[in-house]
Write an enzyme that holds these catalytic residues in place. Sequence first.
Site, PDB file in Angstrom:
ATOM      1  N   LYS A 211       0.847  -1.201   0.000  1.00 51.87           N
ATOM      2  CA  LYS A 211       0.000   0.000   0.000  1.00 51.87           C
ATOM      3  C   LYS A 211       0.878   1.245   0.000  1.00 51.87           C
ATOM      4  O   LYS A 211       0.668   2.161  -0.784  1.00 51.87           O
ATOM      5  CB  LYS A 211      -0.924  -0.037   1.228  1.00 51.87           C
ATOM      6  CG  LYS A 211      -1.791   1.181   1.361  1.00 51.87           C
ATOM      7  CD  LYS A 211      -2.754   1.061   2.528  1.00 51.87           C
ATOM      8  CE  LYS A 211      -3.378   2.424   2.807  1.00 51.87           C
ATOM      9  NZ  LYS A 211      -4.343   2.399   3.898  1.00 51.87           N
ATOM     10  N   GLU A 217      10.464  -4.688   4.649  1.00 52.16           N
ATOM     11  CA  GLU A 217      10.528  -6.103   4.275  1.00 52.16           C
ATOM     12  C   GLU A 217      10.254  -6.268   2.784  1.00 52.16           C
ATOM     13  O   GLU A 217      10.980  -6.965   2.058  1.00 52.16           O
ATOM     14  CB  GLU A 217       9.484  -6.919   5.048  1.00 52.16           C
ATOM     15  CG  GLU A 217       9.743  -7.064   6.532  1.00 52.16           C
ATOM     16  CD  GLU A 217       9.050  -5.991   7.369  1.00 52.16           C
ATOM     17  OE1 GLU A 217       8.843  -4.874   6.857  1.00 52.16           O
ATOM     18  OE2 GLU A 217       8.744  -6.279   8.540  1.00 52.16           O
ATOM     19  N   GLY A 271      -4.883  -1.662   4.840  1.00 53.99           N
ATOM     20  CA  GLY A 271      -4.113  -2.808   4.362  1.00 53.99           C
ATOM     21  C   GLY A 271      -4.804  -4.132   4.648  1.00 53.99           C
ATOM     22  O   GLY A 271      -4.880  -5.024   3.797  1.00 53.99           O
ATOM     23  N   ARG A 272      -5.360  -4.272   5.849  1.00 51.43           N
ATOM     24  CA  ARG A 272      -5.984  -5.548   6.225  1.00 51.43           C
ATOM     25  C   ARG A 272      -7.374  -5.707   5.638  1.00 51.43           C
ATOM     26  O   ARG A 272      -8.032  -6.726   5.871  1.00 51.43           O
ATOM     27  CB  ARG A 272      -5.988  -5.693   7.749  1.00 51.43           C
ATOM     28  CG  ARG A 272      -6.571  -4.516   8.503  1.00 51.43           C
ATOM     29  CD  ARG A 272      -6.203  -4.567   9.979  1.00 51.43           C
ATOM     30  NE  ARG A 272      -6.640  -3.402  10.730  1.00 51.43           N
ATOM     31  CZ  ARG A 272      -5.944  -2.268  10.858  1.00 51.43           C
ATOM     32  NH1 ARG A 272      -4.793  -2.130  10.240  1.00 51.43           N
ATOM     33  NH2 ARG A 272      -6.417  -1.266  11.575  1.00 51.43           N
ATOM     34  N   GLU A 357      -5.076  -6.225  14.714  1.00 47.58           N
ATOM     35  CA  GLU A 357      -4.521  -4.933  14.308  1.00 47.58           C
ATOM     36  C   GLU A 357      -5.614  -3.864  14.351  1.00 47.58           C
ATOM     37  O   GLU A 357      -5.330  -2.682  14.550  1.00 47.58           O
ATOM     38  CB  GLU A 357      -3.902  -5.032  12.901  1.00 47.58           C
ATOM     39  CG  GLU A 357      -2.935  -3.902  12.591  1.00 47.58           C
ATOM     40  CD  GLU A 357      -2.043  -4.173  11.375  1.00 47.58           C
ATOM     41  OE1 GLU A 357      -0.864  -4.500  11.542  1.00 47.58           O
ATOM     42  OE2 GLU A 357      -2.543  -4.050  10.239  1.00 47.58           O
ATOM     43  N   HIS A 388      -5.960 -32.806  17.841  1.00 45.41           N
ATOM     44  CA  HIS A 388      -4.869 -33.648  18.334  1.00 45.41           C
ATOM     45  C   HIS A 388      -3.712 -32.807  18.851  1.00 45.41           C
ATOM     46  O   HIS A 388      -2.590 -33.298  18.989  1.00 45.41           O
ATOM     47  CB  HIS A 388      -4.411 -34.593  17.212  1.00 45.41           C
ATOM     48  CG  HIS A 388      -5.532 -35.481  16.766  1.00 45.41           C
ATOM     49  ND1 HIS A 388      -5.806 -36.681  17.381  1.00 45.41           N
ATOM     50  CD2 HIS A 388      -6.488 -35.295  15.821  1.00 45.41           C
ATOM     51  CE1 HIS A 388      -6.872 -37.218  16.806  1.00 45.41           C
ATOM     52  NE2 HIS A 388      -7.309 -36.396  15.857  1.00 45.41           N
ATOM     53  N   LYS A 516       9.341  -0.829  14.408  1.00 49.19           N
ATOM     54  CA  LYS A 516       9.961  -0.510  13.108  1.00 49.19           C
ATOM     55  C   LYS A 516      11.050   0.538  13.291  1.00 49.19           C
ATOM     56  O   LYS A 516      12.143   0.434  12.737  1.00 49.19           O
ATOM     57  CB  LYS A 516       8.915   0.080  12.142  1.00 49.19           C
ATOM     58  CG  LYS A 516       7.921  -0.883  11.564  1.00 49.19           C
ATOM     59  CD  LYS A 516       7.112  -0.138  10.493  1.00 49.19           C
ATOM     60  CE  LYS A 516       5.823  -0.821  10.144  1.00 49.19           C
ATOM     61  NZ  LYS A 516       4.961  -0.032   9.261  1.00 49.19           N
TER      62      LYS A 516
END
Length: 551
Positions: A211, A217, A271-272, A357, A388, A516
């Site tokens: 965005k 990253e 973004g999400r 978030e 399990h 960050k």
Amino acid sequence: MTVARTAERAIAVAAAFEKLAAHRTRLEAETMRAMFAADPGRFGRFSVSFEDLIFDYSKNRIDAAALVALLDLARVAGVEERRAAMFAGERINVTENRPVLHVALRAAADETYLVDGKNVVEDVAAVLAAMSDFAEGVRSGAIAGTGGRFTDVVNIGIGGSDLGPAMVTRALSPYRDGPRLHFVSNVDGAHIADTLAGLDPARTLFLVASKTFTTIETMTNARTARAWIVEAVGEAAVGDHFAAMSTALDKVAAFGIDTRRAFGFWDWVGGRYSVWSAIGLPVMIAIGAERFRSFLAGARAIDHHFRDAPLDRNIPVLMALVGIWYRNVLGFPAHAVLPYDQRLERFAAYLQQLDMESNGKRVTLDGRPVPTATGPLVWGEPGTNGQHAFYQLLHQGTDVIPADFLVAAHGHEADPTHHDLLVANCLAQAEALMRGRTTEEARAQLASSGKAPGEVERLALHKTFPGNRPSNLFLYDRLDPYALGRLIALYEHKVLVQGAIWGVNSYDQWGVELGKELAIELLPMVEGKADAAGRDASTAGLVAAIRARKG
Ligand SMILES: O=P(O)(O)OC[C@H]1O[C@](O)(CO)[C@@H](O)[C@@H]1O
């Protein structure tokens, strides 16, 4: 319309929470087992059908009176106003001064969503058309790499620029008929190295999804990918092997990606919440433009339901209220997401970002401390695998963890054997959590299995299940693009409702900033270009230890 919390509203919300506490006291004396026994109509009363989807919330520690009190809370907290403000394109993301209009990304052509008086639906349609041309070109081979038709597409992005498309393409694998897709998110060089190993650079397309087009990253991985292409097929080939999705098209150009291969979106898309936007391009390449439109249509159907259904029949509202009941009234800290669908293996991870978030906040819209707990820890894994692993704690641990079960009536595989077993397990777990097994029942079972009386007593408490452990269950025909679009949109709107009740801004994420900033400060110290004097003793000690090991 104001979304801020007035003093009067804060008082009314506090009063509504007080009333809920009285319902808790009454319901603490009840069990769900007894409530089901007393009321054969409980499933009908506490479930909502929407198309082929059933939202069953009957296995919760609530009754009609508690639900009425929860609906009152929603009203006094201004849920309807917040919902209307979102659909109206108001700047409900008050700390970033932005509208929140992911609903516009899945609008029908004749719908109108206004941002500052402009209908954005036309802009959305234009980007979708450009994405469709590109995606279909890649799928048909009309858009190819220097070595011919693309065999592999690598999406480079993180957070909302990764989790949505990665989860959706995995979930919809029966509908995939495009090139192979890969997702690189982590700055750990292992991620891109392992992904590129074995790929043919001449037939690999990179999609750089960001965005902001500044995320360290993503930019680091994109530069590594670029170098890989340059080394294998030359600088001149870069244009053929890259495309980008971003709101910052100037930065895309500065990175050297041809703007004709840059697909834009807008700052009113979080973004999400962006899988419906250009960020969904890898999904479109995987399943085709038509099925992507069906994915959007599923979300749109839920948008209309959320906007129009009365609160007491409104699935996202009910999901949110049940969650508020447990988080704020009963004090449960977590919420499990348990899809009985292996292809939804990334669904919980996706919802973690969406929910945590958004509502992992501690101050209200006007910057005051939130007087109640806010978002829970959201986590989960598909069943039956989780059974399990961690279900032991769900059944017999000391914490109560409300859960969402998700299951389709039909699988995609021809042989129904597996799917029937899967469905039976899903229903069994929800039933077991609700019913439990009393010590008397445990004794009887042990005795009937031939255990000696001493053994029966020794084991009975270990084999007791407290039960009364809550869950919702989502049942739908089949996990197709439309059904998945619906599911995601349900959770998106749940987040809005809970955020409105807590009075927080669900649409910023300042909490990711500090780490960050510190990483940028620490990098030269890790590299040995600066010393760590002045850091806390732990950080300085660790930097020194790392430097010593690097030599
Ligand atoms: O798409 P971008 O700008 O690279 O951001 C990636 C992610 O980073 C965040 O801003 C913070 O983690 C997320 O909200 C976002 O989805």
